[in-house]
Design a protein around this motif. Structure first.
Motif, PDB file in Angstrom:
ATOM      1  N   MET A 256       8.891   9.528   3.314  1.00  0.00           N
ATOM      2  CA  MET A 256       7.847   8.770   2.623  1.00  0.00           C
ATOM      3  C   MET A 256       8.334   8.292   1.248  1.00  0.00           C
ATOM      4  O   MET A 256       7.981   7.195   0.801  1.00  0.00           O
ATOM      5  N   ALA A 257       9.149   9.106   0.581  1.00  0.00           N
ATOM      6  CA  ALA A 257       9.730   8.684  -0.697  1.00  0.00           C
ATOM      7  C   ALA A 257      10.656   7.484  -0.475  1.00  0.00           C
ATOM      8  O   ALA A 257      10.653   6.521  -1.262  1.00  0.00           O
TER       9      ALA A 257
ATOM     10  N   GLY B 267       8.541   4.435   0.104  1.00  0.00           N
ATOM     11  CA  GLY B 267       8.026   3.909  -1.153  1.00  0.00           C
ATOM     12  C   GLY B 267       9.063   3.080  -1.887  1.00  0.00           C
ATOM     13  O   GLY B 267       8.769   1.997  -2.401  1.00  0.00           O
TER      14      GLY B 267
ATOM     15  N   ALA C 182       3.544   0.535  -3.090  1.00  0.00           N
ATOM     16  CA  ALA C 182       4.464   1.625  -2.744  1.00  0.00           C
ATOM     17  C   ALA C 182       3.848   2.981  -3.054  1.00  0.00           C
ATOM     18  O   ALA C 182       3.944   3.922  -2.253  1.00  0.00           O
TER      19      ALA C 182
ATOM     20  N   THR D 163       2.895   5.731  -0.214  1.00  0.00           N
ATOM     21  CA  THR D 163       3.648   6.988  -0.295  1.00  0.00           C
ATOM     22  C   THR D 163       2.714   8.176  -0.502  1.00  0.00           C
ATOM     23  O   THR D 163       2.810   9.190   0.204  1.00  0.00           O
TER      24      THR D 163
ATOM     25  N   SER E 154       1.546  11.157   2.178  1.00  0.00           N
ATOM     26  CA  SER E 154       1.983  12.503   1.788  1.00  0.00           C
ATOM     27  C   SER E 154       0.829  13.492   1.692  1.00  0.00           C
ATOM     28  O   SER E 154       1.047  14.709   1.745  1.00  0.00           O
TER      29      SER E 154
END
Length: 238
Positions: free
Chosen positions: A179-180, A183, A217, A221, A225
């Motif tokens: 997910m990072a 982003g 983003a 993200t 999360s």
């Protein structure tokens, strides 16, 4: 001396190459937009987990019955998958072609690479894209194609499969890293798409494009999360 026709050939080739590059960038921007819309809808669906097992499983079932009887059971999902597969092929193919062209254009290599003002997100684009591609393959195996439950629990219950997956710390870690990367990819990708579509013609427009890319983003993200993090802490459970 070279004739005018001979001199004109390189110019024509450059024009064709420029047009081809623009077409590739438009293809990348368009396929990227499709993925942005998809991940926003997918994020919305994931957040249904906060409503509990019934809410999440009802949503998952509704996706398969949506459009009946005009569409067969699961018809919408197969249409979405087909669009996403085509978009993925276009996105990866255009990215690879543009990268190869950029490498060929760099005829002189420097002994020491210098950071020319590129953002951290742009520096992560290439390997971040590869990471996301590998994650997508695993994600499909985990939740869609193979429905792998590493805990040995049931796979026919979407909510239980989700909770069991994120109760496993190393799977949650992989998910959060992905997910990072997503982003970072979105942050720079949205900015690049805005440039390609001519939406950054002045300083104010460039600031807006950068701000929009950053906000989008962060929303995606953080939104994705939340479910694994709150599952780890026991808020989402069964």
């Amino acid at each position: 001396m070279a004739s005018q026709t001979e001199l004109a050939k390189p110019l024509v080739e450059q024009v064709r190459s420029t047009r081809s590059t623009i077409a590739l960038k438009i293809g990348m921007a368009a396929s990227g937009l499709i993925f942005v819309l998809f991940v926003l809808l997918h994020m919305y669906g994931n957040l249904k987990a906060f409503g509990g097992e019934h809410a999440f499983n009802t949503y998952a079932h509704h996706l398969r019955t949506f459009g009946e009887p005009m569409l067969p059971y699961g018809g919408l999902l197969w249409i979405v998958r087909a669009v996403l597969i085509v978009s993925l092929v276009v996105h990866v193919a255009t990215a690879a072609t543009l990268w190869k062209r950029a490498r060929r254009a760099r005829r002189v290599r420097y002994a020491v690479k210098k950071n020319t003002g590129a953002t951290w997100a742009s520096l992560l684009m290439r390997w971040g894209g590869v990471t996301l591609l590998l994650f997508i393959i695993w994600h499909l195996l985990n939740f869609t194609i193979g429905k792998i439950n590493v805990t040995g629990g049931p796979t026919d219950n979407p909510y239980r499969l989700l909770v069991d997956t994120f109760d496993t710390w190393w799977l949650t870690l992989i998910y959060l890293v992905a997910m990072a990367m997503l982003g970072a990819h979105l942050h720079h990708g949205v900015w690049s798409a805005c440039q390609t579509l001519g939406l950054t013609s002045n300083a104010r427009a460039r600031r807006r494009a950068k701000a929009f890319g950053l906000v989008l983003a962060l929303v995606i993200t953080i939104g994705f999360s939340l479910v694994p993090i709150f599952t780890v802490f026991g808020v989402i459970s069964y």
